[in-house]
Design a protein around this motif. Structure first.
Motif, mmCIF file in Angstrom:
data_model
loop_
_atom_site.group_PDB
_atom_site.id
_atom_site.type_symbol
_atom_site.label_atom_id
_atom_site.label_comp_id
_atom_site.label_asym_id
_atom_site.label_seq_id
_atom_site.Cartn_x
_atom_site.Cartn_y
_atom_site.Cartn_z
ATOM 1 N N LYS A 150 1.172 -1.095 0.010
ATOM 2 C CA LYS A 150 0.186 0.009 -0.342
ATOM 3 C C LYS A 150 0.900 1.514 -0.077
ATOM 4 O O LYS A 150 0.018 2.125 -0.658
ATOM 5 C CB LYS A 150 -1.298 0.133 1.635
ATOM 6 C CG LYS A 150 -1.940 -0.904 0.702
ATOM 7 C CD LYS A 150 -2.718 -1.085 1.722
ATOM 8 C CE LYS A 150 -4.068 -2.132 1.741
ATOM 9 N NZ LYS A 150 -4.415 -2.016 3.433
ATOM 10 N N ALA A 151 2.144 1.046 0.504
ATOM 11 C CA ALA A 151 3.354 2.543 0.771
ATOM 12 C C ALA A 151 3.925 2.407 -0.938
ATOM 13 O O ALA A 151 4.608 3.485 -0.364
ATOM 14 C CB ALA A 151 3.993 2.764 1.679
ATOM 15 N N ASN A 152 4.093 1.489 -1.281
ATOM 16 C CA ASN A 152 4.785 1.983 -2.287
ATOM 17 C C ASN A 152 4.113 1.320 -3.492
ATOM 18 O O ASN A 152 3.071 0.473 -4.050
ATOM 19 C CB ASN A 152 5.912 0.334 -2.383
ATOM 20 C CG ASN A 152 7.064 0.968 -1.144
ATOM 21 O OD1 ASN A 152 7.972 2.044 -0.817
ATOM 22 N ND2 ASN A 152 6.838 0.308 0.410
ATOM 23 N N ASP A 153 4.755 1.479 -5.013
ATOM 24 C CA ASP A 153 4.125 1.122 -6.257
ATOM 25 C C ASP A 153 4.758 0.564 -7.139
ATOM 26 O O ASP A 153 4.682 -0.136 -7.931
ATOM 27 C CB ASP A 153 2.998 1.946 -6.933
ATOM 28 C CG ASP A 153 4.756 3.422 -6.984
ATOM 29 O OD1 ASP A 153 5.533 2.991 -6.703
ATOM 30 O OD2 ASP A 153 3.975 4.202 -8.574
ATOM 31 N N LEU A 154 6.033 -0.234 -6.326
ATOM 32 C CA LEU A 154 7.360 -0.943 -7.108
ATOM 33 C C LEU A 154 6.829 -2.122 -7.695
ATOM 34 O O LEU A 154 5.474 -2.453 -6.641
ATOM 35 C CB LEU A 154 8.313 -0.820 -6.147
ATOM 36 C CG LEU A 154 9.341 0.075 -5.747
ATOM 37 C CD1 LEU A 154 9.785 0.213 -4.556
ATOM 38 C CD2 LEU A 154 9.416 1.241 -6.862
ATOM 39 N N SER A 155 7.754 -2.863 -8.042
ATOM 40 C CA SER A 155 7.188 -4.246 -8.448
ATOM 41 C C SER A 155 7.403 -4.654 -7.830
ATOM 42 O O SER A 155 8.663 -4.582 -6.916
ATOM 43 C CB SER A 155 8.498 -4.967 -9.839
ATOM 44 O OG SER A 155 7.875 -3.780 -10.852
ATOM 45 N N VAL A 156 7.755 -6.154 -7.405
ATOM 46 C CA VAL A 156 7.119 -7.598 -6.702
ATOM 47 C C VAL A 156 8.134 -8.779 -6.263
ATOM 48 O O VAL A 156 8.278 -9.870 -7.354
ATOM 49 C CB VAL A 156 6.061 -7.612 -5.411
ATOM 50 C CG1 VAL A 156 6.553 -8.300 -4.414
ATOM 51 C CG2 VAL A 156 5.541 -6.236 -5.205
ATOM 52 N N VAL A 157 9.129 -9.159 -5.768
ATOM 53 C CA VAL A 157 9.855 -10.383 -5.677
ATOM 54 C C VAL A 157 9.580 -11.065 -4.694
ATOM 55 O O VAL A 157 9.922 -10.198 -2.755
ATOM 56 C CB VAL A 157 11.529 -10.357 -5.740
ATOM 57 C CG1 VAL A 157 12.289 -11.534 -6.000
ATOM 58 C CG2 VAL A 157 11.816 -9.278 -7.454
#
Length: 118
Positions: free
Chosen positions: A44-51
């Motif tokens: 919710k606090a970030n909009d980056l790609s996820v690993v």
């Protein structure tokens, strides 16, 4: 890493414009809610790609797989790239239920970071 439950620890860091989540222990019926809440809160606090790095997970059951599916669906809705890294045991479990493509299972963390930053 912070303790999420007695049997699961987790943390995250930003690397190469990605969020990399690390977990150790067991991802099962007893820890899936804390796992999901922790990941959801960070997302919710970030909009980056996820690993999601599960290479240090000792055990994953159907509840843990369900939590992974929940996170993958959320990332898909947000049009956010999502990859999972696992050890041989985790990979075997994911492949057994034929979720390797849906969860975007990759060989290792370097491969995941390479795919997301290429």
């Amino acid at each position: 890493m912070q303790r999420l439950t007695v049997s699961l620890r987790g943390g995250f860091e930003k690397r190469k414009a990605c969020l990399v989540f690390y977990f150790t222990g067991q991802l099962d019926a007893y820890s899936e809610k804390q796992f999901t809440d922790f990941v959801d809160e960070v997302l919710k606090a970030n909009d980056l790609s996820v690993v999601i790095d599960l290479s240090k997970i000792d055990f994953i059951d159907s509840s843990g797989l369900g939590a992974m599916v929940h996170i993958a669906k959320d990332c898909n809705k947000q049009k956010r790239s999502f990859l999972v890294v696992g050890n041989p045991r985790v990979k075997q479990t994911i492949k057994l239920v034929r979720l390797e493509e849906f969860l975007h299972l990759v060989e290792d963390l370097d491969s995941a970071l390479g795919q997301l930053t290429a």
